[in-house]
Design a protein around this motif. Structure first.
Motif, PDB file in Angstrom:
ATOM      1  N   ILE A   1       0.881  -1.154   0.081  1.00 47.27           N
ATOM      2  CA  ILE A   1       0.217  -0.029   0.028  1.00 47.27           C
ATOM      3  C   ILE A   1       0.842   1.181   0.034  1.00 47.27           C
ATOM      4  O   ILE A   1       2.081   1.180   0.658  1.00 47.27           O
ATOM      5  CB  ILE A   1      -1.062   0.153   1.316  1.00 47.27           C
ATOM      6  N   MET A   2       0.435   2.347  -0.794  1.00 50.08           N
ATOM      7  CA  MET A   2       1.315   3.482  -1.034  1.00 50.08           C
ATOM      8  C   MET A   2       0.255   4.560  -0.677  1.00 50.08           C
ATOM      9  O   MET A   2      -0.563   4.595  -1.488  1.00 50.08           O
ATOM     10  CB  MET A   2       1.848   3.406  -2.268  1.00 50.08           C
ATOM     11  N   ALA A   3       0.660   5.734   0.180  1.00 49.14           N
ATOM     12  CA  ALA A   3       0.178   6.948  -0.055  1.00 49.14           C
ATOM     13  C   ALA A   3       1.211   7.996  -0.276  1.00 49.14           C
ATOM     14  O   ALA A   3       2.310   7.986   0.233  1.00 49.14           O
ATOM     15  CB  ALA A   3      -0.319   7.142   1.577  1.00 49.14           C
ATOM     16  N   ALA A   4       0.616   8.814  -1.301  1.00 45.23           N
ATOM     17  CA  ALA A   4       1.333   9.912  -1.724  1.00 45.23           C
ATOM     18  C   ALA A   4       0.739  10.728  -2.773  1.00 45.23           C
ATOM     19  O   ALA A   4       0.488  10.411  -3.772  1.00 45.23           O
ATOM     20  CB  ALA A   4       2.711   9.215  -2.448  1.00 45.23           C
ATOM     21  N   GLY A   5       0.631  11.973  -2.309  1.00 44.94           N
ATOM     22  CA  GLY A   5       0.050  12.831  -3.109  1.00 44.94           C
ATOM     23  C   GLY A   5       0.963  14.292  -3.473  1.00 44.94           C
ATOM     24  O   GLY A   5       1.136  14.980  -2.681  1.00 44.94           O
ATOM     25  N   ALA A   6       1.752  13.971  -4.315  1.00 44.32           N
ATOM     26  CA  ALA A   6       2.987  14.943  -4.592  1.00 44.32           C
ATOM     27  C   ALA A   6       2.755  15.541  -5.881  1.00 44.32           C
ATOM     28  O   ALA A   6       2.428  15.169  -6.901  1.00 44.32           O
ATOM     29  CB  ALA A   6       4.159  13.785  -4.442  1.00 44.32           C
ATOM     30  N   PHE A   7       3.553  16.728  -5.807  1.00 43.74           N
ATOM     31  CA  PHE A   7       3.452  17.444  -7.128  1.00 43.74           C
ATOM     32  C   PHE A   7       4.366  16.850  -7.979  1.00 43.74           C
ATOM     33  O   PHE A   7       4.179  17.167  -9.175  1.00 43.74           O
ATOM     34  CB  PHE A   7       4.249  18.883  -6.805  1.00 43.74           C
ATOM     35  N   THR A   8       5.410  16.213  -7.560  1.00 42.75           N
ATOM     36  CA  THR A   8       6.504  15.458  -8.523  1.00 42.75           C
ATOM     37  C   THR A   8       6.220  14.160  -8.271  1.00 42.75           C
ATOM     38  O   THR A   8       6.439  13.588  -6.940  1.00 42.75           O
ATOM     39  CB  THR A   8       7.943  15.855  -8.198  1.00 42.75           C
ATOM     40  N   LEU A   9       6.069  13.195  -9.193  1.00 45.73           N
ATOM     41  CA  LEU A   9       5.844  11.847  -9.044  1.00 45.73           C
ATOM     42  C   LEU A   9       7.044  11.043  -8.558  1.00 45.73           C
ATOM     43  O   LEU A   9       8.108  11.312  -9.060  1.00 45.73           O
ATOM     44  CB  LEU A   9       5.335  11.264 -10.533  1.00 45.73           C
ATOM     45  N   GLY A  10       6.515  10.413  -7.467  1.00 43.36           N
ATOM     46  CA  GLY A  10       7.644   9.580  -6.619  1.00 43.36           C
ATOM     47  C   GLY A  10       8.552  10.587  -5.968  1.00 43.36           C
ATOM     48  O   GLY A  10       9.590   9.974  -5.123  1.00 43.36           O
ATOM     49  N   SER A  11       8.394  11.675  -5.732  1.00 43.08           N
ATOM     50  CA  SER A  11       9.121  12.371  -4.672  1.00 43.08           C
ATOM     51  C   SER A  11       9.175  12.011  -3.421  1.00 43.08           C
ATOM     52  O   SER A  11       8.188  12.139  -2.687  1.00 43.08           O
ATOM     53  CB  SER A  11       8.700  14.021  -5.025  1.00 43.08           C
ATOM     54  N   SER A  12      10.333  11.745  -2.765  1.00 41.26           N
ATOM     55  CA  SER A  12      10.443  11.198  -1.488  1.00 41.26           C
ATOM     56  C   SER A  12      10.682  12.102  -0.503  1.00 41.26           C
ATOM     57  O   SER A  12      10.561  12.037   0.802  1.00 41.26           O
ATOM     58  CB  SER A  12      11.585  10.086  -1.506  1.00 41.26           C
ATOM     59  N   ILE A  13      10.881  13.615  -0.862  1.00 48.25           N
ATOM     60  CA  ILE A  13      10.890  14.680   0.233  1.00 48.25           C
ATOM     61  C   ILE A  13       9.498  15.145   0.402  1.00 48.25           C
ATOM     62  O   ILE A  13       9.333  15.932   1.361  1.00 48.25           O
ATOM     63  CB  ILE A  13      11.933  15.612  -0.307  1.00 48.25           C
ATOM     64  N   GLU A  14       8.611  15.074  -0.439  1.00 45.24           N
ATOM     65  CA  GLU A  14       7.196  15.373  -0.283  1.00 45.24           C
ATOM     66  C   GLU A  14       6.786  14.302   0.692  1.00 45.24           C
ATOM     67  O   GLU A  14       6.971  13.073   0.440  1.00 45.24           O
ATOM     68  CB  GLU A  14       6.473  15.441  -1.325  1.00 45.24           C
ATOM     69  N   LEU A  15       5.565  14.509   1.579  1.00 52.63           N
ATOM     70  CA  LEU A  15       5.179  13.418   2.652  1.00 52.63           C
ATOM     71  C   LEU A  15       4.449  12.112   1.794  1.00 52.63           C
ATOM     72  O   LEU A  15       3.578  12.270   1.069  1.00 52.63           O
ATOM     73  CB  LEU A  15       4.122  14.123   3.236  1.00 52.63           C
ATOM     74  N   SER A  16       5.163  10.945   2.231  1.00 53.72           N
ATOM     75  CA  SER A  16       4.370   9.773   1.726  1.00 53.72           C
ATOM     76  C   SER A  16       4.665   8.644   2.823  1.00 53.72           C
ATOM     77  O   SER A  16       5.430   8.831   3.816  1.00 53.72           O
ATOM     78  CB  SER A  16       5.218   9.360   0.266  1.00 53.72           C
ATOM     79  N   ALA A  17       3.933   7.810   2.616  1.00 55.11           N
ATOM     80  CA  ALA A  17       4.011   6.338   3.413  1.00 55.11           C
ATOM     81  C   ALA A  17       3.597   5.309   2.625  1.00 55.11           C
ATOM     82  O   ALA A  17       2.687   5.396   1.913  1.00 55.11           O
ATOM     83  CB  ALA A  17       2.985   6.818   4.496  1.00 55.11           C
ATOM     84  N   ASP A  18       4.453   4.297   2.769  1.00 56.37           N
ATOM     85  CA  ASP A  18       4.016   2.882   2.216  1.00 56.37           C
ATOM     86  C   ASP A  18       4.632   1.877   2.827  1.00 56.37           C
ATOM     87  O   ASP A  18       5.280   1.847   3.905  1.00 56.37           O
ATOM     88  CB  ASP A  18       4.636   3.126   0.939  1.00 56.37           C
ATOM     89  N   ALA A  19       4.058   0.459   2.456  1.00 57.39           N
ATOM     90  CA  ALA A  19       4.721  -0.487   3.118  1.00 57.39           C
ATOM     91  C   ALA A  19       4.108  -2.000   2.495  1.00 57.39           C
ATOM     92  O   ALA A  19       3.003  -1.756   2.078  1.00 57.39           O
ATOM     93  CB  ALA A  19       4.088  -0.513   4.627  1.00 57.39           C
ATOM     94  N   PRO A  20       4.886  -3.072   2.686  1.00 53.31           N
ATOM     95  CA  PRO A  20       4.137  -4.269   2.391  1.00 53.31           C
ATOM     96  C   PRO A  20       3.169  -4.733   3.490  1.00 53.31           C
ATOM     97  O   PRO A  20       3.423  -4.380   4.636  1.00 53.31           O
ATOM     98  CB  PRO A  20       5.535  -5.178   2.254  1.00 53.31           C
ATOM     99  N   LEU A  21       2.064  -5.539   3.160  1.00 50.26           N
ATOM    100  CA  LEU A  21       1.128  -6.078   4.092  1.00 50.26           C
ATOM    101  C   LEU A  21       1.834  -7.422   4.263  1.00 50.26           C
ATOM    102  O   LEU A  21       1.428  -8.386   4.093  1.00 50.26           O
ATOM    103  CB  LEU A  21       0.008  -6.033   3.442  1.00 50.26           C
TER     104      LEU A  21
END
Length: 418
Positions: A366-386
């Motif tokens: 599952i991945m959460a990321a609403g970023a101005f730049t696709l895949g940008s890790s300096i913009e807030l995101s959260a993800d993890a394998p279940l």
């Protein structure tokens, strides 16, 4: 302060206020680091005599592009290295690392990773777990690995056994990435490099510096030979739309530039199109934005410890990167956490993330990321394998205020599952 814009209960707001108060002294330390690195960046801009002409786009071969050369100079100065290669046409951090590896390694050389197995995306580059067309292995470059100790720390005795006098490269991955091991601090990197050089004085100590830029006052350039990172992580400041950097000893950076373009032309060609202004602006803002991401991580660590969850690193630990891991214990909490982060995003806040079968993983992700730049890790995101231990990895935050709200919304979403 009461939040009138988002549906967050008084209970969670109150917990957030307590968490922020507890984190305040650690924010002060982050502010000291941020100020130091911001002023270092400002001085680097001034030393390089940045002017409007540096933003002029070049086309074709890009001969004589002053902005390209000046940006290289700035990165070299703030990273404490002799030279740097900063380009918008590095497609990702993995691409940047790949150019560096192929730039300096030759058939018959041995590369020793001393921080265990590298990121998943780099394994195909090395040639691990099956054949990858064009991998280092296919070109006759040998790979050896020193696994981390059971507590996730560096196995210095293992390094002494693995590194030989003729070892060509000692490879270090600074960040925890998507594991629970401790992120390396500059002091750890210094110790590894000194040990490697004592055994193999001519080896190249190479650092994957992703997620670690501007997190500490000291830069790693004084201790290693070569490093690489991505501009859609810390050093792009949330403004650079793409790109990466390689920095280190001048001869090694030159060799890497021959791999990026062609032997003999190297850094002298490569047009900047219309990307330079954003790369300069991103670099200038990078120390501040990294500080905001660190504050968001510390706040999350305090809040979720108060809610009874194990976090790593803990709020009062010295940090080597911007990543915060939280062990949520089950699938429902993990999903709700990510949905809360997404709900506070400036982009795609109306989207509800769900687990899916992502290629390359043995469980749903599952991945959460609403970023101005696709895949940008300096913009807030959260993800993890279940899968166990149902940990989520959170990173970034362009500003603390929106980052804090995202963390509170994540806690609110989880409230019925705690």
């Amino acid at each position: 302060m009461k939040n009138n814009f988002f549906d967050i209960s008084e209970e969670i707001v109150e917990l957030g206020s307590k968490a922020e108060e507890k984190a305040r002294s650690y924010f002060k330390r982050i502010d000291e680091i941020t100020e130091y690195n911001q002023l270092k960046m400002l001085k680097a801009f001034q030393n390089a005599r940045v002017s409007e002409s540096c933003f002029t786009p070049s086309t074709g071969y890009g001969y004589g592009d002053r902005g390209r050369e000046v940006l290289d100079q700035i990165f070299a100065e703030v990273l404490d290295t002799e030279d740097a290669l900063v380009r918008h046409n590095f497609a990702s951090g993995t691409h940047t690392l790949t150019v560096a590896l192929f730039g300096v390694l030759r058939p018959g050389d041995t590369m020793v990773s001393v921080t265990g197995v590298p990121y998943d995306t780099l394994q195909g580059v090395i040639g691990l777990g099956g054949e990858s067309s064009g991998s280092l292995k296919e070109f006759g470059i040998n790979y050896e690995q020193v696994d981390l100790l059971p507590d996730g720390k560096i196995d210095y005795e293992g390094i002494k056994k693995a590194v030989k006098p003729d070892t060509k490269m000692v490879y270090i991955q600074r960040s925890r990435g998507y594991s629970l091991r401790p992120t390396l601090l500059i002091s750890d990197i210094k110790k590894i490099a000194a040990l490697a050089k004592s055994i193999a004085p001519n080896c190249i100590v190479m650092l994957d510096n992703c997620y670690g830029e501007f997190v500490e006052m000291e830069a790693p350039g004084a201790y290693i030979d070569l490093m690489a990172g991505s501009l859609i992580k810390n050093p792009g400041g949330g403004i650079a739309p793409t790109g990466g950097y390689i920095a280190g000893r001048k001869k090694l950076v030159e060799d890497c530039s021959y791999r990026l373009t062609t032997p003999g032309t190297g850094k002298e060609i490569g047009c900047t199109l219309n990307q330079s202004r954003e790369l300069f602006m991103g670099a200038f803002n990078a120390p501040h934005v990294t500080g905001e991401a660190l504050k968001t991580a510390v706040f999350a660590a305090v809040l979720f410890e108060q809610l009874g969850f194990e976090v790593t690193p803990k709020y009062d630990e010295i940090r080597g990167d911007i990543i915060q891991a939280i062990l949520l214990g089950n699938e429902e909490r993990l999903i709700k956490f990510c949905q809360g982060i997404q709900a506070a995003s400036p982009i795609d806040s109306f989207v509800t993330p769900e687990p899916w079968d992502m290629p390359g993983y043995d469980s749903k992700v599952i991945m959460a990321a609403g970023a101005f730049t696709l895949g940008s890790s300096i913009e807030l995101s959260a993800d993890a394998p279940l899968r166990e231990p149902y940990a989520v990895w959170m990173q970034g935050g362009l500003n603390f205020h929106s980052g804090k709200t995202a963390v509170l919304l994540a806690a609110e979403k989880m409230k019925g599952f705690v």
